[in-house]
Write an enzyme that holds these catalytic residues in place. Structure first.
Site, mmCIF file in Angstrom:
data_model
loop_
_atom_site.group_PDB
_atom_site.id
_atom_site.type_symbol
_atom_site.label_atom_id
_atom_site.label_comp_id
_atom_site.label_asym_id
_atom_site.label_seq_id
_atom_site.Cartn_x
_atom_site.Cartn_y
_atom_site.Cartn_z
ATOM 1 N N ARG A 1 0.921 -1.402 0.030
ATOM 2 C CA ARG A 1 0.019 -0.035 0.146
ATOM 3 C C ARG A 1 0.818 1.322 0.103
ATOM 4 O O ARG A 1 0.336 2.481 -0.145
ATOM 5 C CB ARG A 1 -0.926 -0.088 1.227
ATOM 6 C CG ARG A 1 -2.077 -1.079 1.149
ATOM 7 C CD ARG A 1 -2.753 -1.350 2.485
ATOM 8 N NE ARG A 1 -2.004 -2.415 3.163
ATOM 9 C CZ ARG A 1 -2.396 -3.077 4.261
ATOM 10 N NH1 ARG A 1 -3.600 -2.499 4.754
ATOM 11 N NH2 ARG A 1 -1.508 -3.799 4.945
ATOM 12 N N LYS B 1 8.441 -1.050 3.482
ATOM 13 C CA LYS B 1 7.680 -0.214 4.321
ATOM 14 C C LYS B 1 8.392 0.333 5.391
ATOM 15 O O LYS B 1 8.343 1.415 5.722
ATOM 16 C CB LYS B 1 6.117 -0.824 4.561
ATOM 17 C CG LYS B 1 5.589 -0.066 5.365
ATOM 18 C CD LYS B 1 3.905 -0.420 5.499
ATOM 19 C CE LYS B 1 3.957 -1.776 6.288
ATOM 20 N NZ LYS B 1 2.497 -2.177 6.492
ATOM 21 N N SER C 1 37.197 43.668 -2.489
ATOM 22 C CA SER C 1 35.951 43.246 -3.092
ATOM 23 C C SER C 1 36.334 42.872 -4.388
ATOM 24 O O SER C 1 37.172 43.345 -5.187
ATOM 25 C CB SER C 1 35.051 44.496 -3.048
ATOM 26 O OG SER C 1 34.407 44.447 -1.735
HETATM 27 C C1 UD1 Z 1 -1.942 -6.391 11.249
HETATM 28 C C2 UD1 Z 1 -2.884 -7.309 11.828
HETATM 29 C C3 UD1 Z 1 -4.346 -6.635 12.322
HETATM 30 C C4 UD1 Z 1 -3.698 -5.535 12.963
HETATM 31 C C5 UD1 Z 1 -2.662 -4.704 12.595
HETATM 32 C C6 UD1 Z 1 -2.304 -3.480 13.270
HETATM 33 C C7 UD1 Z 1 -2.565 -9.541 11.248
HETATM 34 C C8 UD1 Z 1 -3.226 -10.641 10.469
HETATM 35 N N1 UD1 Z 1 -3.293 -8.465 11.298
HETATM 36 O O1 UD1 Z 1 -2.696 -6.097 10.190
HETATM 37 O O2 UD1 Z 1 -5.039 -7.459 13.088
HETATM 38 O O3 UD1 Z 1 -5.008 -4.485 13.407
HETATM 39 O O4 UD1 Z 1 -1.641 -5.332 11.986
HETATM 40 O O5 UD1 Z 1 -1.501 -2.485 12.727
HETATM 41 O O6 UD1 Z 1 -1.555 -9.947 11.827
HETATM 42 N N2 UD1 Z 1 4.701 -8.945 8.079
HETATM 43 C C9 UD1 Z 1 5.675 -9.763 7.831
HETATM 44 N N3 UD1 Z 1 5.410 -11.097 7.242
HETATM 45 C C10 UD1 Z 1 4.286 -11.139 6.634
HETATM 46 C C11 UD1 Z 1 2.982 -10.233 6.527
HETATM 47 C C12 UD1 Z 1 3.556 -9.026 7.619
HETATM 48 O O7 UD1 Z 1 6.812 -9.649 8.410
HETATM 49 O O8 UD1 Z 1 4.214 -12.217 5.945
HETATM 50 C C13 UD1 Z 1 5.018 -7.591 8.816
HETATM 51 C C14 UD1 Z 1 4.886 -6.539 8.042
HETATM 52 O O9 UD1 Z 1 5.877 -6.128 7.761
HETATM 53 C C15 UD1 Z 1 4.257 -5.447 9.160
HETATM 54 C C16 UD1 Z 1 3.527 -6.150 10.027
HETATM 55 O O10 UD1 Z 1 3.846 -7.682 10.075
HETATM 56 O O11 UD1 Z 1 5.429 -4.683 9.786
HETATM 57 C C17 UD1 Z 1 1.888 -6.231 9.748
HETATM 58 O O12 UD1 Z 1 1.971 -6.610 8.518
HETATM 59 P P1 UD1 Z 1 0.601 -5.787 7.796
HETATM 60 O O13 UD1 Z 1 0.403 -6.308 6.546
HETATM 61 O O14 UD1 Z 1 0.764 -4.315 7.871
HETATM 62 O O15 UD1 Z 1 -0.586 -6.240 8.442
HETATM 63 P P2 UD1 Z 1 -2.031 -5.333 8.761
HETATM 64 O O16 UD1 Z 1 -2.781 -5.654 7.461
HETATM 65 O O17 UD1 Z 1 -1.739 -3.859 9.138
HETATM 66 CA CA CA Z 2 0.009 -2.700 9.121
#
Ligand code: UD1
Ligand code: CA
Length: 467
Positions: A16, A23, A404
Site C-alpha cells: 500500500r 515499508k 572586493s
Molecule cells: C495487522 C494485523 C491486524 C492489526 C494491524 C495493526 C494480522 C493478520 N493483522 O494487520 O489485526 O489490526 O496489524 O497495525 O496480523 N509482516 C511480515 N510478514 C508477513 C506479513 C506481514 O513480516 O508475511 C509484517 C509487516 O512487515 C508489518 C507487520 O507484519 O510490519 C504487519 O503486517 P501488515 O500487512 O501491515 O498487517 P495489517 O494488515 O496492518
Molecule cells: Ca500494518
C-alpha cells in the site's frame, strides 16, 4: 519486566506504500519506522530483539546494521503468524515474548512496560494490546463474548458487517509465553480471505485455554499502524509534536511548533531559540543559547554555543561559538567555521575551513579553501576552485585582507598579513605581508561622449530629488 525477548515483524512488502523501498524503512522525523520501534522496545527492557526480514531483506538488514538486533528470514511473506514462526528457533524456551509490528512507529516504551506488566499480572498465555478507535477501518477487530471475555480477532477482510462495527481494534502487539508460542504457532492455518497465516489467530487458541487477555492502550495514537503514505504523514505529525514538546520541556524555545520540523535524532541545548519555518535534520547537535532564526534548514551539523543563524541553509558543517550566519547564507557540506566569524548574506561555502574571527560579509563563494584567522573576504570575492576538470584548494593565511570582487584562482596560496587589492585576479603565490594588485588601469578621455555622439536621450525631465 516480563518480556526479555522481542520479535519485530518487518518482512512485509508494504504494497500500500507503492514504493521500491520496504515499508518499515520509510522515515518519520529522521528515523525509519522500524528503528523507532526497536528503540522503544529496547527501552522497555527487552534484551534480545529479533527482526523478521523478507521483502527487501538486504536493505532492511543494512539499515539496521548498527542497531544490535538479530535477524530471522521469512523468504515468502505468508502472513504475520508465518513471520513469527521463522524466529521460533531463536526464542528462548521460557519467559515472555513481545511480538510487535515494524509499522507502528508511535509506540512508546512506557506503554510497552505497562502492557507487559499487565500481561504478567494477568497470568495469561497471551495478552493483546488493543485500542478504541472511532474509525477502526483497516484494523483487526477484537471480538468479545457477552460478558466482555476475549474470544478472537477477526481481520477486516474476514469480518461480517456486525463485526466490522466493533471499534476495539488490534494494535498488532502481543505479549506471549514462549511455551504457548512454541506449541500453537505450528497449528496456524491459512483458511481465510487472504490465505495467510495470521498471528491474530493465536488469540482464539489462547482463549480456548482461558489464557487470553487484552490490555487497552490509553493513547490511541501510539498504536497507529502505518500502511500508506497518508498514515505516514499523520504519524510524522504526531511524532513531530512529541519531539518539539520534549525539547521545549528541556528548555528550548520553539516560537511556532506547528511550523518547526526537528528530527528525533537532533540534540539541542537549553536557552536556544528556534524560529518559525525551520527544519533541523539528521545527526545535528546545537549548543546552548543559540538563535536559529526563521527559515533555516540545518542538516547533520554541529552548531556551538551562542551562534546565531538566520534564513540560511547549513549542511554537514561545524560552526564555532558566537559566529553569525545569514541571512541567506548557504553552507554546503564539509565546512569547519571558527569562533566569532561573520558569514553574511548570499555567501556560499563548500568544503572549507574558515578561521576564527574571519568575515565574509556579503556575496562571496568560498569553496575548497583553507582560510586562516581574522581574515576579511570582501564583497563579490570568488575562490575559483574548478578548472573545468578538477577541483583545487586555495590556502589563505591569517589576517589576510581580500578586497572586493577579487578572484583567487586555485591552486594558489596567500600568506599571512597579505593584502589583495579590490578587483585583483590572484593566480600567483602572495608572500607574507605583500600587496597583490592586478587590474586594468583606468584612463579618462575628456569630452569622449560628445565626440562619439553617444550622449543618451533624456527621457525623464526631472532630477531624482524632485520625486
Ligand atoms: C495487522 C494485523 C491486524 C492489526 C494491524 C495493526 C494480522 C493478520 N493483522 O494487520 O489485526 O489490526 O496489524 O497495525 O496480523 N509482516 C511480515 N510478514 C508477513 C506479513 C506481514 O513480516 O508475511 C509484517 C509487516 O512487515 C508489518 C507487520 O507484519 O510490519 C504487519 O503486517 P501488515 O500487512 O501491515 O498487517 P495489517 O494488515 O496492518
Ligand atoms: Ca500494518
Amino acid at each position: 519486566m516480563n518480556c526479555k525477548t522481542a520479535v519485530i515483524l518487518a518482512a512485509g512488502a508494504g504494497t500500500r506504500m507503492k514504493s521500491a523501498k520496504p515499508k518499515v524503512l520509510h522515515s518519520i522525523m529522521g528515523r525509519t519506522m522500524v528503528s523507532h520501534v526497536i528503540s522503544q522496545v529496547r527501552k522497555s527492557g527487552s534484551e534480545k530483539i529479533i527482526v523478521v526480514v523478507g521483502h527487501g531483506a538486504h536493505q532492511v538488514r543494512e539499515a539496521l546494521s548498527e542497531e544490535g538486533v538479530s535477524f530471522a528470514v521469512q523468504n515468502e511473506q505468508l502472513g504475520t503468524g508465518h513471520a513469527v514462526l521463522q524466529a521460533l528457533d531463536m526464542i528462548p524456551e521460557e519467559g515472555g515474548v513481545f511480538i510487535v509490528c515494524g509499522d507502528t512507529p508511535l509506540i512508546t516504551a512506557e506503554t510497552l512496560e505497562k502492557f507487559s506488566d499487565y500481561h504478567e499480572k494477568s497470568g495469561a498465555l497471551l495478552t493483546v494490546l488493543t485500542a478504541q478507535y472511532d474509525d477502526p477501518s483497516g484494523y483487526g477487530r477484537i471480538i468479545r463474548d457477552q460478558n466482555g471475555g476475549l474470544l478472537r480477532i477477526v481481520e477486516q477482510k474476514d469480518a461480517t458487517d456486525s463485526e466490522k462495527s466493533v471499534r476495539e481494534v488490534n494494535a498488532g502487539m502481543y505479549c506471549v509465553s514462549a511455551q504457548f508460542l512454541r506449541e500453537s504457532l505450528p497449528r496456524l492455518t491459512n483458511d481465510n480471505a487472504q490465505h495467510e497465516y495470521y498471528i491474530t489467530d493465536l488469540v482464539a487458541m489462547a482463549a480456548e485455554k482461558d489464557g487470553a487477555s487484552a490490555y487497552c492502550a490509553e493513547d490511541v495514537d501510539e498504536v497507529m499502524g502505518v500502511n500508506n503514505r497518508v498514515q505516514l504523514a499523520a504519524a510524522a505529525k504526531i511524532m513531530r509534536k512529541r519531539v518539539n514538546e520534549r525539547l521545549m520541556m528541556d528548555g528550548v524555545t520553539i516560537i511556532d511548533p506547528d511550523s518547526t520540523y526537528i528530527d528525533d535524532t537532533v540534540v539541542i541545548g537549553n536557552d536556544t531559540e528556534i524560529g518559525p519555518n525551520t527544519i533541523i535534520k539528521g545527526n545535528t547537535r546545537i549548543g546552548i543559547n543559540v538563535t536559529i532564526g526563521e527559515g533555516c534548514q540545518i542538516e547533520d551539523s554541529v552548531i556551538e554555543d551562542d551562534v546565531d543563524i538566520l534564513k540560511s541553509v547549513v549542511k554537514e558543517s561545524h560552526i564555532g561559538s558566537r559566529t553569525h550566519v545569514g541571512p541567506f547564507a548557504y553552507l554546503r557540506p564539509g565546512n569547519e567555521i571558527g569562533e566569532e566569524c561573520k558569514i553574511g548574506d548570499f555567501v556560499e561555502f563548500k568544503n572549507s575551513v574558515f578561521g576564527s574571527g574571519s568575515k565574509a560579509s556579503h556575496l562571496a563563494y568560498i569553496g575548497d579553501a583553507d582560510v586562516g584567522n581574522d581574515c576579511n573576504v570582501g564583497c563579490g570575492v570568488i575562490f575559483a576552485n574548478y578548472d573545468g576538470k578538477n577541483k583545487h584548494r586555495t590556502t589563505v593565511g591569517d589576517r589576510v585582507f581580500i578586497g572586493s570582487n577579487s578572484n583567487l584562482v586555485a591552486p594558489v596560496t596567500v600568506h599571512d598579513d597579505a593584502f589583495i587589492a579590490a578587483g585583483t585576479t590572484v593566480t600567483k603565490e602572495v608572500t607574507e605581508g605583500a600587496l597583490s594588485i592586478g587590474r586594468v588601469v583606468d584612463r579618462m578621455e575628456e569630452g569622449w561622449v560628445d565626440k562619439k555622439n553617444l550622449r543618451r536621450e533624456k527621457l525623464h525631465s526631472s532630477h531624482k530629488n524632485d520625486r
